[in-house]
Design a protein around this motif. Structure first.
Motif, PDB file in Angstrom:
ATOM      1  N   ALA A 290       0.867  -1.171   0.000  1.00 29.79           N
ATOM      2  CA  ALA A 290       0.000   0.000   0.000  1.00 29.79           C
ATOM      3  C   ALA A 290       0.906   1.223   0.000  1.00 29.79           C
ATOM      4  CB  ALA A 290      -0.900   0.006   1.234  1.00 29.79           C
ATOM      5  N   ARG A 291       0.907   1.948  -1.112  1.00 29.78           N
ATOM      6  CA  ARG A 291       1.730   3.157  -1.226  1.00 29.78           C
ATOM      7  C   ARG A 291       0.808   4.363  -1.061  1.00 29.78           C
ATOM      8  NH1 ARG A 291       4.937   6.891  -0.090  1.00 29.78           N
ATOM      9  NH2 ARG A 291       6.446   7.634  -1.626  1.00 29.78           N
ATOM     10  N   LEU A 292       0.823   4.963   0.125  1.00 25.20           N
ATOM     11  CA  LEU A 292      -0.111   6.045   0.437  1.00 25.20           C
ATOM     12  C   LEU A 292       0.400   7.382  -0.084  1.00 25.20           C
ATOM     13  CD1 LEU A 292      -1.182   5.180   4.093  1.00 25.20           C
ATOM     14  CD2 LEU A 292      -2.022   4.268   1.912  1.00 25.20           C
ATOM     15  N   ALA A 293      -0.492   8.110  -0.731  1.00 25.90           N
ATOM     16  CA  ALA A 293      -0.202   9.464  -1.192  1.00 25.90           C
ATOM     17  C   ALA A 293      -1.259  10.379  -0.589  1.00 25.90           C
ATOM     18  CB  ALA A 293      -0.255   9.539  -2.720  1.00 25.90           C
ATOM     19  N   SER A 294      -0.842  11.518  -0.060  1.00 23.90           N
ATOM     20  CA  SER A 294      -1.817  12.435   0.521  1.00 23.90           C
ATOM     21  C   SER A 294      -2.725  12.989  -0.574  1.00 23.90           C
ATOM     22  CB  SER A 294      -1.120  13.583   1.252  1.00 23.90           C
ATOM     23  OG  SER A 294      -0.314  14.317   0.361  1.00 23.90           O
ATOM     24  N   GLY A 295      -3.983  13.244  -0.232  1.00 22.54           N
ATOM     25  CA  GLY A 295      -4.928  13.761  -1.216  1.00 22.54           C
ATOM     26  C   GLY A 295      -5.244  12.722  -2.267  1.00 22.54           C
ATOM     27  N   ASP A 296      -5.203  13.144  -3.527  1.00 16.13           N
ATOM     28  CA  ASP A 296      -5.421  12.234  -4.651  1.00 16.13           C
ATOM     29  C   ASP A 296      -4.108  12.074  -5.410  1.00 16.13           C
ATOM     30  OD1 ASP A 296      -7.529  10.903  -6.583  1.00 16.13           O
ATOM     31  OD2 ASP A 296      -6.170  12.079  -7.836  1.00 16.13           O
ATOM     32  N   PRO A 297      -3.743  10.850  -5.781  1.00 19.15           N
ATOM     33  CA  PRO A 297      -2.430  10.636  -6.390  1.00 19.15           C
ATOM     34  C   PRO A 297      -2.280  11.219  -7.790  1.00 19.15           C
ATOM     35  CG  PRO A 297      -3.682   8.591  -6.322  1.00 19.15           C
ATOM     36  CD  PRO A 297      -4.439   9.580  -5.508  1.00 19.15           C
ATOM     37  N   SER A 298      -3.362  11.719  -8.390  1.00 23.29           N
ATOM     38  CA  SER A 298      -3.256  12.273  -9.741  1.00 23.29           C
ATOM     39  C   SER A 298      -2.650  13.669  -9.753  1.00 23.29           C
ATOM     40  CB  SER A 298      -4.636  12.310 -10.410  1.00 23.29           C
ATOM     41  OG  SER A 298      -5.497  13.233  -9.760  1.00 23.29           O
ATOM     42  N   VAL A 299      -2.488  14.298  -8.574  1.00 24.08           N
ATOM     43  CA  VAL A 299      -1.991  15.669  -8.511  1.00 24.08           C
ATOM     44  C   VAL A 299      -0.835  15.769  -7.509  1.00 24.08           C
ATOM     45  CG1 VAL A 299      -2.578  18.073  -8.059  1.00 24.08           C
ATOM     46  CG2 VAL A 299      -4.290  16.547  -9.048  1.00 24.08           C
ATOM     47  N   PHE A 300       0.340  16.161  -7.982  1.00 26.38           N
ATOM     48  CA  PHE A 300       1.504  16.445  -7.134  1.00 26.38           C
ATOM     49  C   PHE A 300       1.832  15.314  -6.156  1.00 26.38           C
ATOM     50  CE2 PHE A 300      -0.450  20.769  -7.866  1.00 26.38           C
ATOM     51  CZ  PHE A 300       0.418  21.119  -8.882  1.00 26.38           C
ATOM     52  N   SER A 301       1.803  14.082  -6.629  1.00 32.56           N
ATOM     53  CA  SER A 301       2.071  12.941  -5.745  1.00 32.56           C
ATOM     54  C   SER A 301       3.407  12.265  -6.037  1.00 32.56           C
ATOM     55  CB  SER A 301       0.963  11.899  -5.893  1.00 32.56           C
ATOM     56  OG  SER A 301       1.028  11.272  -7.167  1.00 32.56           O
ATOM     57  N   ALA A 302       4.069  12.643  -7.126  1.00 31.91           N
ATOM     58  CA  ALA A 302       5.310  11.983  -7.576  1.00 31.91           C
ATOM     59  C   ALA A 302       5.064  10.523  -7.943  1.00 31.91           C
ATOM     60  CB  ALA A 302       6.409  12.081  -6.519  1.00 31.91           C
ATOM     61  N   MET A 303       3.801  10.177  -8.223  1.00 35.15           N
ATOM     62  CA  MET A 303       3.454   8.814  -8.593  1.00 35.15           C
ATOM     63  C   MET A 303       4.049   8.425  -9.948  1.00 35.15           C
ATOM     64  SD  MET A 303      -0.397   7.193  -8.962  1.00 35.15           S
ATOM     65  CE  MET A 303      -0.860   8.302 -10.299  1.00 35.15           C
TER      66      MET A 303
ATOM     67  N   GLU B 281       6.835   9.140 -11.492  1.00 37.14           N
ATOM     68  CA  GLU B 281       8.227   8.715 -11.514  1.00 37.14           C
ATOM     69  C   GLU B 281       8.410   7.353 -10.842  1.00 37.14           C
ATOM     70  OE1 GLU B 281      10.072  11.412  -7.959  1.00 37.14           O
ATOM     71  OE2 GLU B 281       8.910  12.408  -9.517  1.00 37.14           O
ATOM     72  N   GLN B 282       7.570   7.062  -9.844  1.00 34.90           N
ATOM     73  CA  GLN B 282       7.637   5.746  -9.214  1.00 34.90           C
ATOM     74  C   GLN B 282       7.134   4.669 -10.185  1.00 34.90           C
ATOM     75  OE1 GLN B 282       6.233   5.845  -4.924  1.00 34.90           O
ATOM     76  NE2 GLN B 282       5.871   7.992  -5.468  1.00 34.90           N
ATOM     77  N   MET B 283       6.050   4.971 -10.896  1.00 40.44           N
ATOM     78  CA  MET B 283       5.510   4.021 -11.873  1.00 40.44           C
ATOM     79  C   MET B 283       6.525   3.748 -12.985  1.00 40.44           C
ATOM     80  SD  MET B 283       1.609   5.313 -12.355  1.00 40.44           S
ATOM     81  CE  MET B 283       0.315   4.858 -11.192  1.00 40.44           C
ATOM     82  N   ARG B 284       7.217   4.789 -13.408  1.00 43.22           N
ATOM     83  CA  ARG B 284       8.218   4.617 -14.463  1.00 43.22           C
ATOM     84  C   ARG B 284       9.298   3.637 -14.015  1.00 43.22           C
ATOM     85  NH1 ARG B 284      10.866  10.036 -16.515  1.00 43.22           N
ATOM     86  NH2 ARG B 284      11.604  10.071 -14.354  1.00 43.22           N
ATOM     87  N   ARG B 285       9.728   3.751 -12.768  1.00 40.70           N
ATOM     88  CA  ARG B 285      10.738   2.811 -12.241  1.00 40.70           C
ATOM     89  C   ARG B 285      10.161   1.396 -12.151  1.00 40.70           C
ATOM     90  NH1 ARG B 285      15.184   4.971  -9.165  1.00 40.70           N
ATOM     91  NH2 ARG B 285      15.621   7.058  -9.961  1.00 40.70           N
ATOM     92  N   LEU B 286       8.908   1.288 -11.698  1.00 39.71           N
ATOM     93  CA  LEU B 286       8.292  -0.033 -11.570  1.00 39.71           C
ATOM     94  C   LEU B 286       8.110  -0.698 -12.935  1.00 39.71           C
ATOM     95  CD1 LEU B 286       5.629   0.606  -8.778  1.00 39.71           C
ATOM     96  CD2 LEU B 286       7.899  -0.415  -8.543  1.00 39.71           C
ATOM     97  N   ASP B 287       7.750   0.094 -13.945  1.00 39.50           N
ATOM     98  CA  ASP B 287       7.642  -0.450 -15.303  1.00 39.50           C
ATOM     99  C   ASP B 287       8.983  -1.023 -15.756  1.00 39.50           C
ATOM    100  OD1 ASP B 287       4.958   0.138 -15.731  1.00 39.50           O
ATOM    101  OD2 ASP B 287       5.370   2.147 -16.521  1.00 39.50           O
ATOM    102  N   GLY B 288      10.057  -0.346 -15.371  1.00 35.28           N
ATOM    103  CA  GLY B 288      11.386  -0.771 -15.791  1.00 35.28           C
ATOM    104  C   GLY B 288      11.817  -2.094 -15.199  1.00 35.28           C
ATOM    105  N   VAL B 289      11.268  -2.443 -14.015  1.00 31.52           N
ATOM    106  CA  VAL B 289      11.671  -3.701 -13.360  1.00 31.52           C
ATOM    107  C   VAL B 289      10.537  -4.724 -13.336  1.00 31.52           C
ATOM    108  CG1 VAL B 289      13.466  -2.640 -11.953  1.00 31.52           C
ATOM    109  CG2 VAL B 289      11.119  -2.703 -11.091  1.00 31.52           C
ATOM    110  N   GLY B 290       9.437  -4.405 -13.997  1.00 30.26           N
ATOM    111  CA  GLY B 290       8.353  -5.381 -14.137  1.00 30.26           C
ATOM    112  C   GLY B 290       7.527  -5.621 -12.894  1.00 30.26           C
ATOM    113  N   VAL B 291       7.364  -4.610 -12.056  1.00 33.04           N
ATOM    114  CA  VAL B 291       6.534  -4.743 -10.856  1.00 33.04           C
ATOM    115  C   VAL B 291       5.139  -4.186 -11.161  1.00 33.04           C
ATOM    116  CG1 VAL B 291       6.210  -4.047  -8.454  1.00 33.04           C
ATOM    117  CG2 VAL B 291       8.499  -4.593  -9.301  1.00 33.04           C
ATOM    118  N   PRO B 292       4.082  -4.979 -10.963  1.00 39.60           N
ATOM    119  CA  PRO B 292       2.727  -4.518 -11.290  1.00 39.60           C
ATOM    120  C   PRO B 292       2.187  -3.525 -10.260  1.00 39.60           C
ATOM    121  CG  PRO B 292       2.629  -6.718 -10.353  1.00 39.60           C
ATOM    122  CD  PRO B 292       4.093  -6.389 -10.514  1.00 39.60           C
TER     123      PRO B 292
END
Length: 247
Positions: free
Chosen positions: A77-90, A92-103
């Motif tokens: 569970a990766r908690l982001a304050s508010g909604d993750p679609s705005v200013f959450s840095a989500m 860049e984390q997704m980009r890294r996860l895509d690179g290593v194959g983590v769903p």
């Protein structure tokens, strides 16, 4: 195994969505920013869950925690304050996860600006007054703003302006907005929206900075500027108009 990016809402635990609560309760690993996510939110975690405060961690260290959980087949569970679609840095984390194959997947949350508007008891879009809401920030120590997204440029569009991550530079943003909206434009600042200790300040652009400094607000606040904040004389919405209902 899945990394769940969860919008934890503005702070009040009862504003966490039911889906978000259930995902937290089912995840043996929880990553959260202790400076933004209140401790009460962690009470939804399962017993003996691995709790990791990411406030002082680098992006690389955060992703390593997710990869480690992936190797052991543990949901995160990766908690982001508010909604993750705005200013959450989500992103860049997704980009890294895509690179290593983590769903991963995303669970939306109540955004901070919505909680701030609720505290003000105001609609940000009012007929003939404001029909556009601009969500933005200012460039400071953070990533530079893209070309064409300065406050002056965005302010020309009118409507309601909502600023995140900007209250610590209140004088600077007021100076930029006054040139477009005028010193008498209604302005408000809501700090810690939805929490027991929330602070609500109301005024105009020419005086809101003084109120912010007097209240000692330096972070975890939303700044809202626009005529909709004080609108009283405006036509009823067409949605519920007598003319429409008779048509």
């Amino acid at each position: 195994m899945t990394v769940h990016f969860i919008g934890a809402g503005p702070g009040a635990p009862d504003l966490l969505t039911l889906r978000g609560r259930d995902l937290i309760a089912a995840s043996p690993v929880c990553l959260y920013a202790g400076s933004l996510v209140p401790p009460d939110m962690l009470e939804f975690c399962p017993p003996h869950a691995r709790l990791v405060d990411t406030a002082l961690m680098t992006l690389t260290e955060i992703v390593e925690e997710m990869v480690r959980a992936h190797r052991h087949g543990l949901d995160v569970a990766r908690l982001a304050s508010g909604d993750p679609s705005v200013f959450s840095a989500m992103a860049e984390q997704m980009r890294r996860l895509d690179g290593v194959g983590v769903p991963y997947d995303v669970c939306p949350g109540v955004p901070a600006y919505a909680a701030a508007a609720a505290a003000l008891r105001r609609e940000l879009t009012v007929p003939t007054v404001a029909q556009t809401v601009t969500l933005t920030r200012i460039a400071a120590r953070a990533t530079p703003m893209p070309d064409g997204e300065s406050l002056a440029a965005l302010g020309i569009a009118g409507g309601t302006v909502v600023l995140h991550l900007a209250v610590h530079r209140i004088e600077e943003l007021v100076k930029e907005l006054v040139d477009v909206h005028g010193p008498d434009c209604p302005a408000a600042v809501v700090a810690h929206a939805s929490r027991e200790y929330q602070v609500v300040l109301r005024g105009h652009l020419d005086g809101i900075a003084g109120q912010v400094r007097a209240a000692g607000i330096e972070r975890t606040a939303v700044v809202i500027v626009g005529r909709a904040l004080a609108a009283a004389h405006f036509p009823d919405s067409h949605l519920y108009s007598d003319t429409r209902c008779r048509a």
